[in-house]
Design a protein around this motif. Structure first.
Motif, PDB file in Angstrom:
ATOM      1  N   ALA A   1       0.833  -1.204   0.000  1.00  0.00           N
ATOM      2  CA  ALA A   1       0.000   0.000   0.000  1.00  0.00           C
ATOM      3  C   ALA A   1       0.866   1.252   0.000  1.00  0.00           C
ATOM      4  O   ALA A   1       0.579   2.220  -0.725  1.00  0.00           O
ATOM      5  CB  ALA A   1      -0.925  -0.009   1.213  1.00  0.00           C
ATOM      6  N   ALA A   2       1.926   1.264   0.797  1.00  0.00           N
ATOM      7  CA  ALA A   2       2.814   2.428   0.848  1.00  0.00           C
ATOM      8  C   ALA A   2       3.490   2.656  -0.498  1.00  0.00           C
ATOM      9  O   ALA A   2       3.681   3.804  -0.917  1.00  0.00           O
ATOM     10  CB  ALA A   2       3.856   2.239   1.944  1.00  0.00           C
ATOM     11  N   MET A   3       3.851   1.583  -1.180  1.00  0.00           N
ATOM     12  CA  MET A   3       4.473   1.721  -2.494  1.00  0.00           C
ATOM     13  C   MET A   3       3.506   2.373  -3.478  1.00  0.00           C
ATOM     14  O   MET A   3       3.879   3.252  -4.268  1.00  0.00           O
ATOM     15  CB  MET A   3       4.937   0.362  -3.012  1.00  0.00           C
ATOM     16  N   GLU A   4       2.241   1.938  -3.452  1.00  0.00           N
ATOM     17  CA  GLU A   4       1.254   2.508  -4.366  1.00  0.00           C
ATOM     18  C   GLU A   4       0.979   3.976  -4.046  1.00  0.00           C
ATOM     19  O   GLU A   4       0.745   4.782  -4.942  1.00  0.00           O
ATOM     20  CB  GLU A   4      -0.049   1.711  -4.299  1.00  0.00           C
ATOM     21  N   LEU A   5       1.020   4.330  -2.758  1.00  0.00           N
ATOM     22  CA  LEU A   5       0.667   5.679  -2.343  1.00  0.00           C
ATOM     23  C   LEU A   5       1.833   6.656  -2.402  1.00  0.00           C
ATOM     24  O   LEU A   5       1.644   7.834  -2.712  1.00  0.00           O
ATOM     25  CB  LEU A   5       0.100   5.647  -0.916  1.00  0.00           C
ATOM     26  N   ALA A   6       3.034   6.178  -2.067  1.00  0.00           N
ATOM     27  CA  ALA A   6       4.169   7.081  -1.904  1.00  0.00           C
ATOM     28  C   ALA A   6       5.292   6.851  -2.903  1.00  0.00           C
ATOM     29  O   ALA A   6       6.173   7.702  -3.042  1.00  0.00           O
ATOM     30  CB  ALA A   6       4.725   6.960  -0.482  1.00  0.00           C
ATOM     31  N   GLY A   7       5.299   5.695  -3.571  1.00  0.00           N
ATOM     32  CA  GLY A   7       6.384   5.399  -4.495  1.00  0.00           C
ATOM     33  C   GLY A   7       7.623   4.903  -3.771  1.00  0.00           C
ATOM     34  O   GLY A   7       7.700   4.907  -2.550  1.00  0.00           O
ATOM     35  N   PRO A   8       8.636   4.470  -4.521  1.00  0.00           N
ATOM     36  CA  PRO A   8       9.789   3.798  -3.921  1.00  0.00           C
ATOM     37  C   PRO A   8      10.776   4.720  -3.214  1.00  0.00           C
ATOM     38  O   PRO A   8      11.483   4.283  -2.313  1.00  0.00           O
ATOM     39  CB  PRO A   8      10.460   3.131  -5.128  1.00  0.00           C
ATOM     40  N   ASP A   9      10.821   5.979  -3.581  1.00  0.00           N
ATOM     41  CA  ASP A   9      11.874   6.851  -3.057  1.00  0.00           C
ATOM     42  C   ASP A   9      11.723   7.160  -1.577  1.00  0.00           C
ATOM     43  O   ASP A   9      12.694   7.556  -0.927  1.00  0.00           O
ATOM     44  CB  ASP A   9      11.913   8.159  -3.846  1.00  0.00           C
ATOM     45  N   ARG A  10      10.534   6.996  -1.045  1.00  0.00           N
ATOM     46  CA  ARG A  10      10.308   7.333   0.360  1.00  0.00           C
ATOM     47  C   ARG A  10      10.322   6.113   1.272  1.00  0.00           C
ATOM     48  O   ARG A  10      10.195   6.235   2.487  1.00  0.00           O
ATOM     49  CB  ARG A  10       8.986   8.091   0.502  1.00  0.00           C
TER      50      ARG A  10
END
Length: 337
Positions: A80-89
């Motif tokens: 879910a975090a990947m979908e919402l924030a992307g990989p850089d964070r």
């Protein structure tokens, strides 16, 4: 004070010193390619903010700034975090999140700097040493509950998701919660709207099916076939796709290793295989190749299908809509044309 507590206290002190030093370093000027406009997130960028986290008791978590160093301790929260924030964070995700059977973002997950060891028993000292500014946990996992208590002492903002990502509604709730915590409300609203739209489309096309096949759900996450209880996301997808659950029929209360005898007694109309490990249908051979199981109408007549966990388990994020549509087409091909 025992040695573990001393190490944890030292890690917390080190984290505080790191944050203090960081606050004294001038911010680097913003750079971007010539001719491009700066990124704008007027509705999503208001920090500090307080996030209300459901639970018993509910918690209000204060997040001082838009998180840039996110440690996601469970595969579902990581996806879910990947979908919402992307990989850089993201700075830490479970090692299993880099597997294509479990994640729709396996290549991006592979680039996250820290892969947490397999299993659901994260080491609080390791997490603290990474200096995250937000920690995401799913408390259905016992090891994460244990780590949660230790991590709370570090004073790092932490979102503890109490439900089990077991239904489309819970997935949407969690995406909304994490969207608020990550400063990605607009993206979360977009993802939940897509899930709603596609679920409504399946429901409209199916109507009230004349038949509802009884479906046994098997998974391979522990090196051998398991039969899934009704409290997993795949079960919710099956019901929404016009099927009934063998788990309800036989009174199965918890996901557990499956035996040939159990499957024969359940007499499913269809069998859904969930591939968590990426080992495919061969990993279910120990049960499906049993001579008596092979004679079950579901097996003999080919009413067995395999889906990757990335679209049918709690790690699916918005891709659970793919799983819903796949199951509906499998169970009711005529209606889903």
């Amino acid at each position: 004070m025992n040695p573990a507590s001393i190490r944890l206290a030292a890690a917390v002190l080190g984290l505080g010193l790191l944050a203090s030093c960081a606050s004294q370093v001038p911010a680097a000027p913003e750079t971007r390619p010539a001719g491009t406009a700066p990124e704008t997130r007027p509705a999503d960028a208001a920090f500090p903010r307080s996030v209300q986290v459901p639970g018993d008791p509910a918690q209000k978590i204060t997040i001082p700034a838009r998180p840039q160093r996110i440690a996601a301790l469970s595969p579902d929260a990581a996806e879910a975090a990947m979908e919402l924030a992307g990989p850089d964070r993201l700075i830490a995700v479970p090692a299993s999140s880099a597997g294509a059977s479990l994640s729709s973002h396996a290549a991006q997950m592979a680039k996250v700097p820290t892969k947490l060891p397999p299993g659901n028993d994260p080491d609080p000292e390791q997490i603290i040493s990474l200096a995250p500014d937000l920690i995401l946990v799913t408390t259905r996992h016992g090891g994460e509950r244990d780590a949660q208590a230790a991590l709370a002492e570090a004073g790092i903002p932490m979102i503890a998701i109490g439900n089990g990502w077991r239904t489309l509604e819970e997935v949407k709730q969690n995406l909304t919660l994490l969207g608020s915590a990550l400063g990605a409300e607009s993206k979360a609203a977009e993802l939940t709207a897509e899930i709603d739209r596609r679920a409504r489309d399946v429901a409209a096309r199916l109507g009230e099916p004349e038949r509802r096949p009884a479906v046994a759900i098997l998974s391979n996450q522990a090196g051998r076939p398991f039969i899934n209880a009704a409290d997993v996301l795949a079960s919710d997808l099956v019901k929404r796709a016009g099927g009934d659950l063998v788990a309800d029929k036989i009174g199965l209360r918890a996901t557990a290793p499956v035996t040939a005898e159990q499957l024969i007694a359940a007499a499913p109309d269809a069998i859904l295989l969930i591939d968590v490990t990426g080992k495919g249908r061969e990993s279910f051979a120990g049960v499906l190749d049993d001579p008596a199981v092979a004679e079950l109408p579901a097996v003999r007549d080919g009413r067995v299908t395999l889906l990757p966990a990335r679209i049918s388990y709690g790690t699916g994020g918005v891709r659970v809509a793919d799983g819903l549509e796949e199951i509906a087409r499998w169970l009711h091909p005529e209606e889903m044309r």
